[in-house]
Design a protein around this motif. Structure first.
Motif, mmCIF file in Angstrom:
data_model
loop_
_atom_site.group_PDB
_atom_site.id
_atom_site.type_symbol
_atom_site.label_atom_id
_atom_site.label_comp_id
_atom_site.label_asym_id
_atom_site.label_seq_id
_atom_site.Cartn_x
_atom_site.Cartn_y
_atom_site.Cartn_z
ATOM 1 N N LEU A 114 -2.889 11.784 -20.755
ATOM 2 C CA LEU A 114 -2.907 11.252 -19.371
ATOM 3 C C LEU A 114 -4.199 11.018 -18.743
ATOM 4 O O LEU A 114 -5.249 11.912 -18.404
ATOM 5 C CB LEU A 114 -2.182 12.389 -18.397
ATOM 6 N N ALA A 115 -4.323 9.587 -18.286
ATOM 7 C CA ALA A 115 -5.720 9.278 -17.753
ATOM 8 C C ALA A 115 -5.423 9.444 -15.942
ATOM 9 O O ALA A 115 -6.560 10.059 -15.536
ATOM 10 C CB ALA A 115 -5.868 7.929 -17.878
ATOM 11 N N TRP A 116 -4.318 9.122 -15.468
ATOM 12 C CA TRP A 116 -4.183 9.326 -14.052
ATOM 13 C C TRP A 116 -2.612 9.026 -13.791
ATOM 14 O O TRP A 116 -2.006 8.399 -14.527
ATOM 15 C CB TRP A 116 -4.978 8.299 -12.918
ATOM 16 N N PHE A 117 -2.286 9.420 -12.550
ATOM 17 C CA PHE A 117 -0.896 9.134 -12.351
ATOM 18 C C PHE A 117 -0.871 8.797 -10.629
ATOM 19 O O PHE A 117 -2.018 9.269 -10.003
ATOM 20 C CB PHE A 117 0.452 10.023 -12.608
ATOM 21 N N GLU A 118 0.267 8.142 -10.222
ATOM 22 C CA GLU A 118 0.034 7.848 -8.616
ATOM 23 C C GLU A 118 1.412 8.132 -8.109
ATOM 24 O O GLU A 118 2.388 8.162 -8.542
ATOM 25 C CB GLU A 118 -0.437 6.116 -8.579
ATOM 26 N N LEU A 119 1.284 8.228 -6.778
ATOM 27 C CA LEU A 119 2.358 8.424 -5.715
ATOM 28 C C LEU A 119 2.256 7.258 -4.749
ATOM 29 O O LEU A 119 1.212 6.912 -4.229
ATOM 30 C CB LEU A 119 2.173 9.719 -5.289
ATOM 31 N N GLY A 120 3.416 6.671 -4.759
ATOM 32 C CA GLY A 120 3.340 5.620 -3.832
ATOM 33 C C GLY A 120 4.103 6.057 -2.395
ATOM 34 O O GLY A 120 5.222 6.835 -2.722
ATOM 35 N N LEU A 121 3.487 6.135 -1.349
ATOM 36 C CA LEU A 121 3.710 6.566 -0.140
ATOM 37 C C LEU A 121 4.235 5.570 0.791
ATOM 38 O O LEU A 121 4.072 4.182 0.490
ATOM 39 C CB LEU A 121 2.594 7.508 0.566
ATOM 40 N N PRO A 122 5.140 5.673 1.693
ATOM 41 C CA PRO A 122 5.963 4.494 2.449
ATOM 42 C C PRO A 122 4.864 3.748 3.435
ATOM 43 O O PRO A 122 5.343 2.827 3.967
ATOM 44 C CB PRO A 122 7.074 5.223 3.213
ATOM 45 N N SER A 123 3.646 4.129 3.888
ATOM 46 C CA SER A 123 2.825 3.381 4.664
ATOM 47 C C SER A 123 1.483 4.092 4.687
ATOM 48 O O SER A 123 0.897 5.056 4.109
ATOM 49 C CB SER A 123 3.209 3.829 6.017
ATOM 50 N N ASP A 124 0.701 3.125 4.958
ATOM 51 C CA ASP A 124 -0.947 3.367 5.171
ATOM 52 C C ASP A 124 -0.999 4.709 5.909
ATOM 53 O O ASP A 124 -2.124 5.381 5.631
ATOM 54 C CB ASP A 124 -1.457 2.226 5.713
ATOM 55 N N ALA A 125 -0.560 4.733 6.982
ATOM 56 C CA ALA A 125 -0.411 6.094 7.810
ATOM 57 C C ALA A 125 -0.293 7.404 6.973
ATOM 58 O O ALA A 125 -1.168 8.298 7.076
ATOM 59 C CB ALA A 125 0.348 5.867 9.060
ATOM 60 N N ALA A 126 0.825 7.126 6.243
ATOM 61 C CA ALA A 126 1.009 8.287 5.396
ATOM 62 C C ALA A 126 -0.192 8.865 4.274
ATOM 63 O O ALA A 126 -0.539 10.126 4.029
ATOM 64 C CB ALA A 126 2.296 8.322 4.455
ATOM 65 N N VAL A 127 -0.566 7.401 3.643
ATOM 66 C CA VAL A 127 -1.822 7.882 2.717
ATOM 67 C C VAL A 127 -3.015 8.364 3.572
ATOM 68 O O VAL A 127 -3.700 9.259 3.130
ATOM 69 C CB VAL A 127 -2.236 6.371 2.317
#
Length: 277
Positions: free
Chosen positions: A229-242
């Motif tokens: 595993l190099a990395w994994f990502e989570l996709g959030l529903p908005s820039d504000a949530a990030v």
């Protein structure tokens, strides 16, 4: 005021693996798992369903093997949208690869195998949420029961690729310390603990059964290193949530970096997590 939890619309995005031979590993994910190659060039191969990139292979022939003591990937879990898709995956694995396990987890039906470099792979389909049972503490009831393999085989259609709508449903990690993992993923990042087993914790955004699993079953004692595993990502529903997640992580004392495409942070075992809208 910053929200304390990740929003329910959060999903797992891409998973990136460091491999010694990208062509060989890509052939497995194409022919056996059923992903399609989206892009190939230089030291990089990207695969996914018909539309969405899900897996990125980064070739580094000189990268050492992952030490037996190191934290890292337990498995990447590819979620197919139907039992038919699971039946087709079982047919491909049984005819051309080696199945390492299968299970009925009550919330899902799952198949397990390993890619050519030993990275764990799960292919699963969820049961309808109306069939999930809630525990007394508000979590979700899961188990490891025998799979109705005959029923799954009977659902197969002969398809050679995954159906559209296949995604990475969850990522399961091997960690060195469950308390540290829980502090990072639940307390700081903002996931919810959905259930626990002896030596494992399963966390999610919202009420999914789990987007991240973490276990100490093999006694890993060193930070993540080597291939895998190099990395994994989570996709959030908005820039504000990030931005809110970034603020929570920084307030908890984790070093957070902002790149052009994501916010990046490493968990207590040195596993890189990327957050993006």
């Amino acid at each position: 005021m910053t929200e304390a939890r990740l929003p329910p619309g959060t999903r797992v995005g891409r998973v990136a693996l460091t491999v010694a031979d990208a062509s060989e590993v890509a052939e497995f994910y194409d022919a056996i798992v059923g992903l399609a190659v989206h892009d190939r060039g230089g030291d990089r191969v990207v695969l996914g369903d018909g539309e969405t990139p899900l897996l990125e292979l980064r070739e580094h022939p000189s990268a050492p093997e992952r030490p037996r003591s190191a934290a890292g990937l337990f498995h990447t879990a590819f979620r197919v949208p139907s039992r038919r898709g699971l039946g087709d995956a079982l047919s491909r694995i049984e005819s051309s690869w080696q199945l390492s396990g299968m299970a009925d987890h009550l919330v899902s039906e799952a198949l397990y195998c390993r890619d050519p470099e030993g990275n764990g792979v799960e292919v699963y389909r969820d049961r309808p949420r109306s069939a999930w049972e809630t525990t007394a503490d508000g979590g979700v009831r899961m188990a490891t029961d025998p799979l109705d393999a005959a029923g799954v085989r009977a659902a197969a259609t002969g398809a050679t690729g995954v159906p559209d709508g296949t995604d990475v449903g969850h990522v399961h990690l091997e960690v060195t310390d469950l308390d540290a993992a829980r502090e990072f993923y639940a307390d700081a990042l903002g996931m919810t603990v959905r259930t626990t087993y002896d030596g494992a914790v399963f966390l999610a955004a919202g009420e999914y059964h789990h987007h991240i699993g973490a276990n100490v079953w093999h006694g890993r004692s060193a930070p993540a290193s080597g291939r895998g595993l190099a990395w994994f990502e989570l996709g959030l529903p908005s820039d504000a949530a990030v931005a809110a997640a970034r603020e929570r992580l920084a307030a908890a004392g984790y070093e957070v970096a902002t790149a052009s495409d994501s916010v990046r942070v490493t968990d207590p075992d040195g596993i890189e997590l990327r957050l993006r809208a």
